[in-house]
Design a protein around this motif. Sequence first.
Motif, PDB file in Angstrom:
ATOM      1  N   PRO A  35       0.741  -7.960   8.563  1.00 36.66           N
ATOM      2  CA  PRO A  35       0.097  -6.855   7.843  1.00 36.66           C
ATOM      3  C   PRO A  35      -0.172  -7.237   6.384  1.00 36.66           C
ATOM      4  N   THR A  48       0.457  -5.357   4.030  1.00 33.47           N
ATOM      5  CA  THR A  48       1.587  -4.795   3.284  1.00 33.47           C
ATOM      6  C   THR A  48       2.830  -4.867   4.168  1.00 33.47           C
ATOM      7  N   ARG A 108       7.021  -4.166   4.377  1.00 29.87           N
ATOM      8  CA  ARG A 108       8.062  -3.351   3.723  1.00 29.87           C
ATOM      9  C   ARG A 108       9.409  -4.061   3.776  1.00 29.87           C
ATOM     10  N   ASP A 133       7.345  -2.412  -1.083  1.00 30.56           N
ATOM     11  CA  ASP A 133       6.197  -2.894  -0.314  1.00 30.56           C
ATOM     12  C   ASP A 133       5.632  -4.149  -0.964  1.00 30.56           C
ATOM     13  N   THR A 183       9.627  -5.108   7.828  1.00 30.80           N
ATOM     14  CA  THR A 183       8.822  -4.443   8.867  1.00 30.80           C
ATOM     15  C   THR A 183       7.442  -4.141   8.316  1.00 30.80           C
ATOM     16  N   ALA A 184       6.584  -3.671   9.217  1.00 34.21           N
ATOM     17  CA  ALA A 184       5.316  -3.105   8.765  1.00 34.21           C
ATOM     18  C   ALA A 184       5.620  -1.776   8.079  1.00 34.21           C
ATOM     19  N   THR A 185       4.664  -1.250   7.347  1.00 38.33           N
ATOM     20  CA  THR A 185       4.915  -0.002   6.623  1.00 38.33           C
ATOM     21  C   THR A 185       5.193   1.172   7.538  1.00 38.33           C
ATOM     22  N   ASP A 186       4.754   1.093   8.816  1.00 41.36           N
ATOM     23  CA  ASP A 186       5.028   2.178   9.762  1.00 41.36           C
ATOM     24  C   ASP A 186       6.356   1.974  10.479  1.00 41.36           C
ATOM     25  N   GLY A 187       7.091   0.938  10.094  1.00 37.82           N
ATOM     26  CA  GLY A 187       8.396   0.679  10.683  1.00 37.82           C
ATOM     27  C   GLY A 187       8.373  -0.211  11.899  1.00 37.82           C
ATOM     28  N   SER A 188       7.175  -0.622  12.340  1.00 38.42           N
ATOM     29  CA  SER A 188       7.094  -1.468  13.534  1.00 38.42           C
ATOM     30  C   SER A 188       7.563  -2.886  13.220  1.00 38.42           C
TER      31      SER A 188
END
Length: 444
Positions: A124, A126, A128, A139, A192-197
């Motif tokens: 990604p 961004t 996290r 981020d 992780t990705a910003t969505d938590g994935s």
Amino acid sequence: MASSASISGLGSGLDTASIIDQFMQLEAAPQTRLKSRQTSEKAVLTALQSLNTKLAALATRSGELSKVAAWNVVTATSSEAKVAVTATTSAGPGSFTVRVDQTAATHRLEHAAAVGMRVAGSVPTTVRLDRLDGTAPVDLATDGTLGGLVDAINSSANATGLRATAVKVGTDQYRLVVESAASGAAGDFTLTATDGSALLGGATVRAGRDAQITVGDTVVATSSSNTFADLVPGVTLTVAADTAAGTTAQVGLTRDAGAASTTLKGLVDAVNAAIADIDTATRSSASGTRGVLSGDGTILTVRDQLISSVFPGDGTSLASLGIQTDRYGKLVLDEAAFKTAYAADPGGVQTRLTAAGTGFVTKVKAAATAASDRLDGTLTAAVKGRNDSLSRLDDDISAWDLRLELRRATLTRQFTALETALNQMNSQSSWLAGQISSLPSSQG
């Protein structure tokens, strides 16, 4: 000088330039005496400055050794090479066992997916970073490639406290490994990705952990690193990173009479070096070449004070510690006697060396400080006095330079006038003789 040479002997036939030089030597006699005195004063100043520097160093050294802790020399040993131990002067004698339960480790993530280093969209844009310590996640901006993510994590501007590495596992295929820069359980984190994935197929986690040891049978100590500072007062223990769990070491802390003796001998040698310099500087002509400070009472007083430091002033002596004076007025140390006394009563020896007003080290410090203190030391004052005297001599010599220059100019004018007058008289005499010789003879 040029003008005097140009008229020298013009009318008189005398070497008036040399005559002027001889007159000037007589005129310059007072300045010559001043220059001779200046040379002597500079020699005295150099000797005073040298002694002052040496005594200032002695004051500093004895000041450091006037603390009781400086003589509490403890040697630390470990029966296991992978368990290192060091001790400071605040440590006391003793022994204990240490069992290594686990060593410290960094928190590490090894990501599953292998991707190209500069393939856009691999990660990604961004990512996290969560330190899992209750603080807000951070981020990190990337260019969407693995290489960009590695750069973002390692950037000093981001100050992540992490180290990222891209490990090559195939042709243009890399897996991401990230670990905390510092070891310890508090260094855990997630990426992780910003969505938590999950990032790059998820990661295998090696959790960070603190080092742990057991002292004796039941006392457990932990450290975020493999170093246990002040495990006991004044003692630091360091475990090698590859030490196996269950490794046991016997730690010993013993007073080191040899090290204490070496410290004392260093101080005795420093005192004797200062005394030797004083003796050289104050030597009388009867005992050899006269020293530049011969007869200087201030310097001799400093010597007496240094020698008297070996006498506590309460009617006792330090002979039982091996410290005495010889027939030449120098200090001597019987190291064997000192080691015996130290081993028998280290606390008592420390007191006799460092007691205020009576301790050997404190008396050396007092004598050296009284001489070299930068504000009111006796030698410091003597150095200032000599500098002031030299400054006045410089002024007097400069004044004589001007006076002699004027005197030479006056003599040159006088002798020039004399030579000019004599030259005129000689010319007139020659003319008159010519006139007389041209007169008609009275005969015939």
